[in-house]
Design a protein around this motif. Sequence first.
Motif, short mmCIF file in Angstrom:
data_model
loop_
_atom_site.label_atom_id
_atom_site.label_comp_id
_atom_site.label_asym_id
_atom_site.label_seq_id
_atom_site.Cartn_x
_atom_site.Cartn_y
_atom_site.Cartn_z
N ALA A 20 0.79 -1.13 0.06
CA ALA A 20 -0.03 0.07 -0.10
C ALA A 20 0.81 1.38 -0.14
O ALA A 20 2.03 1.34 0.37
CB ALA A 20 -0.84 0.07 1.14
N GLY A 21 0.30 2.40 -0.57
CA GLY A 21 1.10 3.69 -0.58
C GLY A 21 2.37 3.69 -1.49
O GLY A 21 3.38 4.36 -1.00
N ALA A 22 2.41 3.06 -2.41
CA ALA A 22 3.56 2.94 -3.25
C ALA A 22 4.00 4.31 -3.75
O ALA A 22 5.01 4.57 -4.02
CB ALA A 22 3.25 1.97 -4.64
N GLU A 23 2.78 5.37 -3.93
CA GLU A 23 3.34 6.61 -4.50
C GLU A 23 3.94 7.70 -3.33
O GLU A 23 4.43 8.59 -3.56
CB GLU A 23 1.89 7.30 -4.83
CG GLU A 23 0.97 7.57 -3.63
CD GLU A 23 -0.03 6.48 -3.37
OE1 GLU A 23 -1.20 6.65 -2.72
OE2 GLU A 23 0.30 5.50 -3.76
N HIS A 24 4.22 7.25 -1.93
CA HIS A 24 4.85 7.69 -1.07
C HIS A 24 5.97 7.14 -0.30
O HIS A 24 6.40 7.35 0.58
CB HIS A 24 3.71 7.87 0.29
CG HIS A 24 2.38 8.40 -0.08
ND1 HIS A 24 2.39 9.77 -0.27
CD2 HIS A 24 1.18 7.86 -0.17
CE1 HIS A 24 1.17 10.21 -0.79
NE2 HIS A 24 0.24 9.14 -0.36
N ILE A 65 -4.03 2.00 12.14
CA ILE A 65 -3.45 2.88 10.80
C ILE A 65 -3.67 4.32 11.08
O ILE A 65 -2.84 5.03 10.89
CB ILE A 65 -3.93 2.14 9.72
CG1 ILE A 65 -3.46 0.82 9.19
CG2 ILE A 65 -3.58 3.20 8.32
CD1 ILE A 65 -2.21 0.45 9.21
N GLY A 66 -5.01 4.81 11.55
CA GLY A 66 -4.98 6.26 11.72
C GLY A 66 -4.04 6.60 13.02
O GLY A 66 -3.54 7.86 12.52
N LYS A 93 -6.32 -1.57 3.17
CA LYS A 93 -7.41 -1.02 2.84
C LYS A 93 -7.26 0.28 3.58
O LYS A 93 -7.35 1.46 2.97
CB LYS A 93 -8.80 -1.62 2.92
CG LYS A 93 -9.78 -0.65 2.81
CD LYS A 93 -11.24 -1.44 2.86
CE LYS A 93 -12.35 -0.33 2.53
NZ LYS A 93 -13.60 -1.07 2.68
N ALA A 94 -6.98 0.16 4.82
CA ALA A 94 -6.80 1.44 5.87
C ALA A 94 -5.82 2.37 5.59
O ALA A 94 -5.79 3.47 5.61
CB ALA A 94 -6.73 0.90 7.16
N ALA A 95 -4.50 1.67 5.13
CA ALA A 95 -3.30 2.37 4.96
C ALA A 95 -3.32 3.12 3.59
O ALA A 95 -2.98 4.10 3.45
CB ALA A 95 -2.22 1.49 4.78
N ALA A 96 -4.22 2.23 2.59
CA ALA A 96 -4.46 3.21 0.99
C ALA A 96 -5.31 4.14 1.46
O ALA A 96 -5.02 5.34 0.76
CB ALA A 96 -5.00 2.04 0.17
N ALA A 97 -6.36 4.05 2.22
CA ALA A 97 -7.02 5.45 2.63
C ALA A 97 -6.25 6.73 2.97
O ALA A 97 -6.87 7.87 2.56
CB ALA A 97 -8.29 5.06 3.26
#
Length: 477
Positions: A20-24, A65-66, A93-97
Motif C-alpha cells: 500500500a502507499g506505493a506513491e509515498h 493505521i489512523g 485498505k486502511a493504509a491506502a485510504a
Amino acid sequence: MTPTLAALVDRPELGLVVRAGAEHLNRPVQWVHTSELADPTAFLEGGELLLTTGLWVRSGAAAYIGRLHEAGVAGLGFGTGLTHASVPAAVIKAAAAVGLPVIEVPRPVPFIAISKAVAKAVAAAEYAAVTRAYQAQRALTSAAVRPNGVTGVTRQLSRRLDAWAVLLDPRGQVLAGDSAVLDKLRAELPRFHAGPASLTYELDGDEITVQTLGAGERIRGFLAVGRATRLTPADQQVLTTAASLLTVSFERPHAVEAATRRLRGGLLRLLLAGETELVAEIAADLWGELPAAPVRVLLAAGPARARQAAVDRAEDSDAFHAPYRDSLLLIVADEVALPGLNVGVSDPAEYGGLDRALRQAERALAAAVRADVPVVRFAELADDGVLTLVDPQVAGVFADRLLAPLVEHDATGRGELIASLRAWLAHNGQWDPAAAALGVHRHTLRHRLAKVGQLLGRDLDSADTRAELWLALRLRA
C-alpha cells in the motif's frame, strides 16, 4: 541524504514487497522501531519505519493505521509467516485510504536486517553530510583569504548550499550575490537593527534564512540564503561558517584602524617627551617622514565625519596626525584648511618645543570653540589681549553684576554714570581731559564719579577697583 522507503524496497537481499502507499515511498526513514502494541504512538517521534507482526489486528486495523498516520510514521513494515500468512486486507485498505506505505517483510527476512540496513544508511548519510560540510568550510575559508574575499565567500555559499545567497551592508545595499532577491529581504531587515539575530521565514516558495554580521552589538551587514527546501543541520553549520568569515572580514579593518589610532597616540606622547628621533624612525617605516621643523600644531574639534575627512587629507600630505583627547591633532610644516571644524593653531616651533606648541593650540582651540569660528591662531589670540581668554558667559555674569547699580541708575534718566566712568578710566583718571571728552564741567564729572563709588561701594582710587571696572566695561561693550 537520509535513506527512503524506496531505497529499502530496492535492496534485493531484503525481499520487501509494497502492499500500500506505493506513491509515498520517497519518504525519508529516520529510524526503525519494532512494536506489537495496539497503540505504540507514545514511543514514536515521527519519521520511523514501524515493524510489526500484526498481533494488534483484532483491535481494529483502521484505528491502528489512523494512529500511525497521525504520529507521522514513514511507513509500516508488516512481517508475514508468523501471526499472519499475508498482510491483512483490512490493513491494506486502511493504509491506502490515508496514504501510509505498507511494506510486507517475508518470514525469511529478520527485522534486525532491516534495522541494520537503515542504521548503516543513516550513518552513511550523516558521514556524507559531515564530509560535505567540511569540504564546504574549507572552500569558504580559502575564498575568504583571497582578494575580494566577501564576494568569493558569498558565491561559494550559494554553490555549496545549492541556494541563492546575497550579502548586504547595514543599509540594505547589495555587496555581493544575487541582487534580484532584494525585494524578498527588504521588508524584514528593519527587525534586525535592534541587535544581532537570525531569522528564517517562507516567501514565494523559498525558505529564507537571514543572519546579521558583526562582533558585539554593532551590525556590519546581513547574509541571506534561500531555497525551496529547509536547510539541514549540516547546511546550518556551513552558513554559520560563512557568517563568521564575513564578520571577520568586516571587523578586521576596524580593528586595524583602532590599533593604528592607539599607535599614533603613543607616538605623540613620545614626541611630547622629546623622543623625536625614535618617532621619526618609526613613522618613516609606517607612513613617511615627519614634517620638517619648524612645525605648527593644529588641534581640531567638531563632527566625526569632518575629523575623518581631515585625517584623509593629512594622510595624503606630509602631516602627522594623532588623536588627542576629544580632538584631532596635526603636526604640519604649513598650515592647512580643515573645513567643518573649529581649529586652534600654534606658533611655529621646533620639535623640542612641541609641548609648548600644544598648549598654545589648546588655548587657541578653546577660543575658536567659544567664538564658533573656523580658525583661531595663537599669535592672533595673544594680540587680541586677555579678553579673548575669558569665557563669554562667565565674563557676562561678572560684568552684569558689577555694573548693575550703575545701569539701574542710568535707566532712570538721572545721569550718565556708565559713560562718565568709561571716559574717566580711558583717560587714566584725569579729570579735565575726561570732562572735555564728555562735554561737561569737571565738577559735574567729579559729582558723577562720587555717585559711582557710592552705588558700587568701591574706592575708585584703588588700582584693583579701576582694573575690574575697566574689564567689566570692556566685556559689556
